[in-house]
Design a protein around this motif. Structure first.
Motif, PDB file in Angstrom:
ATOM      1  N   HIS A 122       0.848  -1.191   0.000  1.00  0.00           N
ATOM      2  CA  HIS A 122       0.000   0.000   0.000  1.00  0.00           C
ATOM      3  C   HIS A 122       0.889   1.248   0.000  1.00  0.00           C
ATOM      4  N   GLY A 123       0.607   2.170  -0.894  1.00  0.00           N
ATOM      5  CA  GLY A 123       1.331   3.421  -0.929  1.00  0.00           C
ATOM      6  C   GLY A 123       0.891   4.353   0.181  1.00  0.00           C
ATOM      7  N   GLN A 124       1.807   5.223   0.626  1.00  0.00           N
ATOM      8  CA  GLN A 124       1.491   6.225   1.657  1.00  0.00           C
ATOM      9  C   GLN A 124       2.435   7.391   1.471  1.00  0.00           C
ATOM     10  N   PRO A 125       2.136   8.545   2.053  1.00  0.00           N
ATOM     11  CA  PRO A 125       2.879   9.767   1.726  1.00  0.00           C
ATOM     12  C   PRO A 125       4.272   9.863   2.328  1.00  0.00           C
ATOM     13  N   VAL A 126       4.562   9.138   3.377  1.00  0.00           N
ATOM     14  CA  VAL A 126       5.846   9.255   4.072  1.00  0.00           C
ATOM     15  C   VAL A 126       6.816   8.202   3.545  1.00  0.00           C
ATOM     16  N   ARG A 127       8.023   8.639   3.180  1.00  0.00           N
ATOM     17  CA  ARG A 127       9.030   7.698   2.706  1.00  0.00           C
ATOM     18  C   ARG A 127       9.829   7.128   3.886  1.00  0.00           C
ATOM     19  N   LEU A 128      10.196   5.876   3.781  1.00  0.00           N
ATOM     20  CA  LEU A 128      11.044   5.212   4.762  1.00  0.00           C
ATOM     21  C   LEU A 128      12.458   5.196   4.183  1.00  0.00           C
ATOM     22  N   GLY A 144      22.030  -2.722   3.773  1.00  0.00           N
ATOM     23  CA  GLY A 144      21.627  -1.980   2.589  1.00  0.00           C
ATOM     24  C   GLY A 144      20.997  -0.656   2.970  1.00  0.00           C
ATOM     25  N   TYR A 145      20.415  -0.011   1.989  1.00  0.00           N
ATOM     26  CA  TYR A 145      19.828   1.314   2.179  1.00  0.00           C
ATOM     27  C   TYR A 145      18.395   1.283   1.664  1.00  0.00           C
ATOM     28  N   GLU A 146      17.447   1.662   2.524  1.00  0.00           N
ATOM     29  CA  GLU A 146      16.044   1.634   2.125  1.00  0.00           C
ATOM     30  C   GLU A 146      15.569   3.037   1.755  1.00  0.00           C
ATOM     31  N   ASN A 147      14.717   3.102   0.743  1.00  0.00           N
ATOM     32  CA  ASN A 147      14.111   4.367   0.325  1.00  0.00           C
ATOM     33  C   ASN A 147      12.829   4.023  -0.417  1.00  0.00           C
ATOM     34  N   HIS A 148      11.728   3.944   0.304  1.00  0.00           N
ATOM     35  CA  HIS A 148      10.463   3.538  -0.317  1.00  0.00           C
ATOM     36  C   HIS A 148       9.296   4.137   0.446  1.00  0.00           C
ATOM     37  N   SER A 149       8.185   4.315  -0.251  1.00  0.00           N
ATOM     38  CA  SER A 149       6.964   4.802   0.389  1.00  0.00           C
ATOM     39  C   SER A 149       5.906   3.713   0.462  1.00  0.00           C
TER      40      SER A 149
END
Length: 238
Positions: A122-128, A144-149
């Motif tokens: 599920h998409g959401q406005p805040v990125r992790l 690793g490095y995470e960058n996803h919403s």
């Protein structure tokens, strides 16, 4: 031994955080051991090789995922058949999401996946965002490095790849990171993850050789440098 065939899905569109490095790491670790390898890039419209041993896919921007969406969807039957046949798959971020059942956007629009992994996102406005390290049952520590919403939830047909120790993982709530079904592995770890997780890289190679019924003992490699890179990444601020 016959050369391992590594298939790289959408190398141009799905490489926003250096995930092509995973292909380079596996190739180099095979070459250092004198083992043969063939790399096959697969872009939109290209056929998927039927003799793939390892399939790798990375992450991309939303626009890039839209560009490949229809092409990826029509590959669903072949991808499911490959997964059932034990082909080793490492899917990062966007490819991980598309291997699931569906992605539900912030607005509630449902985008069908191919159902290889029993996950829903599920998409959401805040990125992790930030460095993450994960404890896994087989490969020890992954860095690793995470960058996803997208927030991903696992169903009963998938087990978590591991437990997130520093970052937010699948959804920032249940402590899980990634998903595993047989030889199919999905994760949000960019970096590329295999550059700082050499045991994980070798585990993928062993899985591929075992599937072919060939000896899976790999000669040791001096991994002092990737282990140092992993320690530095874990110690850096998010």
């Amino acid at each position: 031994m016959k050369a391992l065939r590594l298939v790289h899905l959408y190398p141009r569109e799905m490489n926003i955080y250096g995930d092509t490095g995973n292909v380079l790491v596996l190739r180099r670790r095979l070459q250092w051991r004198g083992l043969a390898v063939t790399i096959t890039p697969v872009s939109v419209g290209d056929p998927l090789p039927h003799d793939a041993d390892i399939l790798l896919g990375g992450g991309g921007q939303d626009a890039a995922q839209g560009d490949i969406g229809a092409d990826f969807a029509q590959r669903g039957p072949q991808l499911r058949a490959m997964a059932d046949d034990g082909v080793v798959m490492l899917a990062i971020c966007g490819t991980y999401q598309m291997l699931g059942h569906e992605f539900v956007t912030q607005e509630g629009r449902r985008i069908a996946g191919v159902g290889v992994l029993d996950v829903v996102t599920h998409g959401q406005p805040v990125r992790l965002i930030g460095n993450n390290w994960v404890v896994t049952p087989q490969a020890g520590r992954l860095v690793g490095y995470e960058n996803h919403s997208g927030l991903t939830t696992l169903g009963p047909g998938a087990a978590p790849l591991g437990t997130s120790q520093l970052g937010r993982g699948n959804n920032g709530k249940d402590g899980t990171e990634g998903a595993v079904r047989d030889n199919v592995i999905g994760t949000y770890l960019h970096g590329p993850v295999l550059a700082k997780s050499p045991r994980f890289a070798d585990d993928l190679l062993r899985r591929a050789y075992l599937r072919r019924g060939e000896p899976a003992e790999l000669e040791p490699i001096d991994d002092a440098l990737p282990e140092l890179a992993a320690r530095v990444a874990v110690g850096r601020p998010r």
